[in-house]
Design an enzyme around this catalytic site. Structure first.
Site, PDB file in Angstrom:
ATOM      1  N   ASN A  10       0.852  -1.182   0.000  1.00  0.00           N
ATOM      2  CA  ASN A  10       0.000   0.000   0.000  1.00  0.00           C
ATOM      3  C   ASN A  10       0.891   1.236   0.000  1.00  0.00           C
ATOM      4  OD1 ASN A  10      -1.938   1.972   0.343  1.00  0.00           O
ATOM      5  ND2 ASN A  10      -2.469   1.383   2.442  1.00  0.00           N
ATOM      6  N   LYS A  12      -0.031   4.252  -0.216  1.00  0.00           N
ATOM      7  CA  LYS A  12      -0.709   5.398   0.391  1.00  0.00           C
ATOM      8  C   LYS A  12      -0.550   6.629  -0.523  1.00  0.00           C
ATOM      9  CE  LYS A  12      -0.355   3.207   4.828  1.00  0.00           C
ATOM     10  NZ  LYS A  12      -0.283   3.346   6.293  1.00  0.00           N
ATOM     11  N   HIS A  95      -9.567   0.467   5.114  1.00  0.00           N
ATOM     12  CA  HIS A  95      -8.292   0.752   5.776  1.00  0.00           C
ATOM     13  C   HIS A  95      -8.531   1.680   6.958  1.00  0.00           C
ATOM     14  CE1 HIS A  95      -4.215   2.218   6.440  1.00  0.00           C
ATOM     15  NE2 HIS A  95      -3.809   1.133   5.797  1.00  0.00           N
ATOM     16  N   GLU A  97      -7.092   4.209   8.006  1.00  0.00           N
ATOM     17  CA  GLU A  97      -7.015   5.638   7.693  1.00  0.00           C
ATOM     18  C   GLU A  97      -8.321   6.127   7.073  1.00  0.00           C
ATOM     19  OE1 GLU A  97      -2.238   5.171   7.101  1.00  0.00           O
ATOM     20  OE2 GLU A  97      -3.505   5.440   5.335  1.00  0.00           O
ATOM     21  N   GLU A 167      -4.992  -5.421  10.431  1.00  0.00           N
ATOM     22  CA  GLU A 167      -4.013  -4.354  10.637  1.00  0.00           C
ATOM     23  C   GLU A 167      -4.291  -3.647  11.958  1.00  0.00           C
ATOM     24  OE1 GLU A 167      -2.163  -2.766   6.707  1.00  0.00           O
ATOM     25  OE2 GLU A 167      -4.152  -1.928   6.924  1.00  0.00           O
ATOM     26  N   GLY A 173       2.507   2.269  10.702  1.00  0.00           N
ATOM     27  CA  GLY A 173       3.352   3.446  10.561  1.00  0.00           C
ATOM     28  C   GLY A 173       4.009   3.903  11.849  1.00  0.00           C
ATOM     29  N   SER A 213       3.669  -2.264  10.160  1.00  0.00           N
ATOM     30  CA  SER A 213       5.124  -2.166  10.320  1.00  0.00           C
ATOM     31  C   SER A 213       5.830  -3.478   9.967  1.00  0.00           C
ATOM     32  CB  SER A 213       5.486  -1.721  11.737  1.00  0.00           C
ATOM     33  OG  SER A 213       4.967  -0.423  12.001  1.00  0.00           O
TER      34      SER A 213
END
Length: 251
Positions: A10, A12, A95, A97, A167, A173, A213
């Site tokens: 991904n 992003k 996701h 986010e 996730e 991140g 990560s």
């Protein structure tokens, strides 16, 4: 037959320049990658078609999002039908986010998933808990609640078009990563939920991948867990070590 290992990247909102994009393509096109692994990368929408046209055929591309309508006055959105018309096979939905920054509910994610599959797309469906939820020992309850609307929206036959990406939000991140035991426990719980909510056959065949990560340094241990069927990689997918992650299962 065992579940095929799956590695997604991904990107992003990266890369920023076309030169950076071309450099990533060169690394992937020149790499010696395990052809037994399904590899899918998700660039910004601007680069979907250029990447599809320049990447080696063994690597597929995915959109990072799509809407649940086919067309209309939805400025800034991409429809599943448009992705299919462009030859894009996958889309990432749900996701963290999208859930946190753009306030997408699990019900909206389910609607998007239904629309994507109806259009002919395959879906990388993301679920995961926050640090506070993990510390409150609510991981299973949170993930089950995120999956439940999708289960209600799909038929058992639809699940062969879904890859579930676990996730943990606290590991995305941050440099923190779930231990191999934590990842395995969460994946086992997801498989158990699917067995009860859909069917044991669907639970056994659905690939459940880990994201948070993931690096070349930890991918071997994570990928060695029985219910971890691959990875959805964030920052490391922009680096040469992504090739090492793709090759996790090589001896």
């Amino acid at each position: 037959m065992g579940r095929q290992f799956f590695v997604g990247g991904n990107f992003k909102m990266n890369p920023v320049t076309r030169e950076q994009k071309n450099a990533l393509v060169k690394v992937l096109n020149d790499a010696d990658i395990d052809t037994n692994v399904e590899v899918v990368i998700a660039p910004p929408a601007l680069y979907l078609i250029p990447l599809k046209e320049t990447l080696r055929k063994e690597i597929q591309v995915a959109a990072q999002n799509s809407y649940f309508k086919t067309s209309g006055a939805f400025t800034g959105e991409i429809s599943p039908a448009q992705l299919v018309d462009a030859g894009i096979p996958y889309v990432i939905l749900g996701h963290s986010e999208r859930r946190t920054l753009f306030h997408e509910t699990s019900e909206l994610v389910a609607d998007k998933t239904r629309a994507a599959i109806d259009a002919g797309l395959r879906v990388i469906l993301c679920v995961g808990e926050t640090l506070a939820e993990r510390e409150a020992e609510r991981t299973k309850a949170v993930v089950d609640a995120q999956l439940a609307p999708v289960v209600a929206a799909l038929t058992p036959a639809d699940w062969d078009k879904v890859v579930v990406a676990y996730e943990p939000v606290w590991a995305i991140g941050t440099g923190k990563v779930a231990s191999a035991a934590q990842a395995q426990a969460a994946h086992k719980d997801i498989r158990a939920f699917l067995a009860g909510a859909v069917s044991p056959a669907v639970a056994e065949s659905t690939r459940i991948i880990y994201g948070g990560s993931v690096t070349a340094a930890n991918c071997k241990e994570l990928g060695g867990q029985p219910d971890v069927d691959g990875f959805l990689v964030g920052g490391a997918s922009l680096k040469p070590e992504f090739v090492d992650i793709i090759n996790t299962k090589r001896a």
